[in-house]
Design an enzyme around this catalytic site. Structure first.
Site, PDB file in Angstrom:
ATOM      1  N   GLU A  53       0.794  -1.228   0.013  1.00  0.00           N
ATOM      2  CA  GLU A  53       0.053   0.037   0.137  1.00  0.00           C
ATOM      3  C   GLU A  53       0.848   1.194  -0.197  1.00  0.00           C
ATOM      4  O   GLU A  53       0.810   1.933   0.967  1.00  0.00           O
ATOM      5  CB  GLU A  53      -0.728   0.283   1.298  1.00  0.00           C
ATOM      6  CG  GLU A  53      -1.605  -1.412   1.717  1.00  0.00           C
ATOM      7  CD  GLU A  53      -2.120  -1.138   3.215  1.00  0.00           C
ATOM      8  OE1 GLU A  53      -3.288  -1.932   3.263  1.00  0.00           O
ATOM      9  OE2 GLU A  53      -1.481  -0.424   3.860  1.00  0.00           O
ATOM     10  N   CYS A 107       0.858  33.769  10.847  1.00  0.00           N
ATOM     11  CA  CYS A 107       1.330  34.090  12.004  1.00  0.00           C
ATOM     12  C   CYS A 107       1.552  32.819  13.091  1.00  0.00           C
ATOM     13  O   CYS A 107       0.663  32.624  14.183  1.00  0.00           O
ATOM     14  CB  CYS A 107       0.268  34.897  12.854  1.00  0.00           C
ATOM     15  SG  CYS A 107      -0.117  36.306  11.412  1.00  0.00           S
TER      16      CYS A 107
HETATM   17  C1  LIG Z   1      -0.571   6.026   5.326  1.00  0.00           C
HETATM   18  C2  LIG Z   1      -0.554   4.567   5.147  1.00  0.00           C
HETATM   19  C3  LIG Z   1       0.024   3.954   4.220  1.00  0.00           C
HETATM   20  C4  LIG Z   1       1.108   4.677   3.245  1.00  0.00           C
HETATM   21  O1  LIG Z   1       1.929   4.943   3.693  1.00  0.00           O
HETATM   22  P1  LIG Z   1       3.145   5.866   3.003  1.00  0.00           P
HETATM   23  O2  LIG Z   1       4.215   6.053   3.887  1.00  0.00           O
HETATM   24  O3  LIG Z   1       2.620   7.080   2.434  1.00  0.00           O
HETATM   25  O4  LIG Z   1       3.569   4.670   1.873  1.00  0.00           O
HETATM   26  C5  LIG Z   1      -0.125   2.805   4.058  1.00  0.00           C
HETATM   27  N1  LIG Z   1      -1.129   1.800   4.566  1.00  0.00           N
HETATM   28  C6  LIG Z   1      -1.654   2.399   5.670  1.00  0.00           C
HETATM   29  C7  LIG Z   1      -2.717   1.545   6.606  1.00  0.00           C
HETATM   30  C8  LIG Z   1      -1.471   3.762   6.004  1.00  0.00           C
HETATM   31  O5  LIG Z   1      -2.109   4.363   7.083  1.00  0.00           O
END
Ligand SMILES: *Cc1c(COP(=O)(O)O)cnc(C)c1O
Length: 391
Positions: A265, A335
């Protein structure tokens, strides 16, 4: 190994004229380079050991960015119902199985809607099994586990360990298996996301080993989702994540676990380098020995430097060819003392109206912006591939 030398060879050097033209039409402005988005998606798709990748939408949800990734065959990982609905609104015919819902402390209705949409759903606590067994009955679910150690570029982005609010603790796995069986849910996948901005190649194979050990308690598990966190160099001295090495360690894992699919992911990795923030100089001032170059936008468009101390390369795009003889703090108009985009930067001497470029700003930029001081955050545009020059 290639290093991210202050944007030497970066796409925006070649597209300087196009960027200056865009900044004349609208400013401040985030610009996302389509060719860089496509190249990053191709690199992720090229990981032979990874069966499916879902782009983590929270990193950058601009519809033009999402469209490139849809085209590239990526799925989408969403952490809230509004993110799922955003995908549905832009791609009404996207099959539900290209959506993955991985929320943290989401209300019951969001899970119900995600299942209605046909998305894959990840639970990150046992609360749903315990208190909404009717909702979970008959569902295929992923469980998000906490591997106990977090990683990442800053404590705020390390998403594992007892003090982190994410995931199911390792000592709750027997309860998890019992509760899933009791409500008739089938655990088909295990998930862990340990943090963000990781540039060591073994991290995902280690997660896979951890998850496969936990999977012995869940005979129905066929997928391990290794999360995101793939890092990009921020400072000029930092090395790139070696994707080929990531792939090699995951291939090695798969040889000994042939029955398991691997999913990823990535968020940041796909969008960070593709994005730049363009902003005009509004004032230059000095106080004692310290020079401040003030831009028209700051932490209201890009909060990462204030929030994480993140480093973003900054150049005067208008005077890109002039020597950097000035040392100055680059600040915004908000600010707050923390409204500094870059400290003690070497810059070309700068004047009101010059266009500054803040690089590596495609991830967690505009999505974390605000209307603080009622100053509108920067707009967004996708820069399409350059037309080939006439013959
Ligand atoms: C934020 C997140 C990602 C992506 O993270 P990156 O560091 O942008 O690759 C993947 N999986 C979950 C569950 C996340 O919360």
């Amino acid at each position: 190994m290639t290093r991210g030398r202050s944007g030497a060879g970066a796409w925006w050097r070649h597209r300087r004229e196009d960027l200056l033209a865009l900044a004349r039409q609208e400013h401040p402005l985030y610009v996302y380079d389509a060719a860089s988005l496509d190249a990053a998606a191709a690199a992720v798709r090229g990981l032979a050991a990874v069966d499916r990748s879902f782009y983590a939408v929270k990193a950058n949800c601009h519809p033009g960015v999402l469209a490139r990734f849809r085209q590239a065959g990526l799925g989408f990982e969403c952490v809230s119902l509004p993110e799922l609905e955003h995908l549905r609104a832009h791609f009404p015919d996207l099959p539900g199985e290209r959506l993955l819902f991985t929320p943290n402390f989401a209300p019951r209705e969001e899970y119900a809607r995600a299942w209605e949409m046909g998305a894959w759903v990840t639970l990150d606590s046992l609360h749903p099994f315990r208190t909404w067994p009717d909702l979970c009955a008959g569902r295929e679910v992923f469980l998000r586990l906490d591997p106990g150690i977090g990683r990442g570029h800053h404590p705020h982005v390390r998403t594992a360990g007892a003090q982190s609010k994410f995931g199911i603790a390792p000592d709750e796995l027997d309860d998890a298996a019992r509760l899933a069986a009791a409500c008739g849910a089938r655990v088909v996948g295990l998930h862990a996301h340990t943090g963000s901005g990781i540039r060591t190649s073994e991290a995902w194979a280690e997660t896979a080993e951890f998850l496969s050990a936990a999977a012995t308690r869940f005979p129905g598990v066929r997928i391990l989702d290794l999360g995101g966190g793939l890092g990009v160099p921020e400072r000029p001295s930092q090395s790139r994540l070696d994707l080929a090495a990531v792939d090699a360690t995951l291939r090695h894992f798969k040889e000994s676990h042939p029955g398991l699919e691997l999913w990823l992911e990535p968020g940041r990795f796909l969008v960070a380098a593709a994005g730049v923030l363009l902003a005009r100089v509004v004032q230059v001032k000095s106080k004692g020995d310290v020079i401040f170059v003030g831009l028209e936008t700051g932490m209201n468009s890009l909060i990462r430097p204030a929030l994480y101390g993140a480093y973003h390369p900054i150049v005067n795009l208008t005077r890109l060819d002039q020597p950097a003889t000035l040392t100055a703090h680059v600040v915004g108009p908000i600010c707050e003392t923390g409204d500094i985009l870059g400290r003690s930067r070497r810059l070309a001497p700068s004047e009101e109206g010059d266009v500054f470029l803040i690089a590596n700003a495609g991830a967690y930029g505009r999505v974390m912006s605000s209307w603080y001081n009622l100053r509108p955050p920067a707009g967004e545009r996708v820069l399409e591939a350059a037309l080939s020059p006439p013959l």
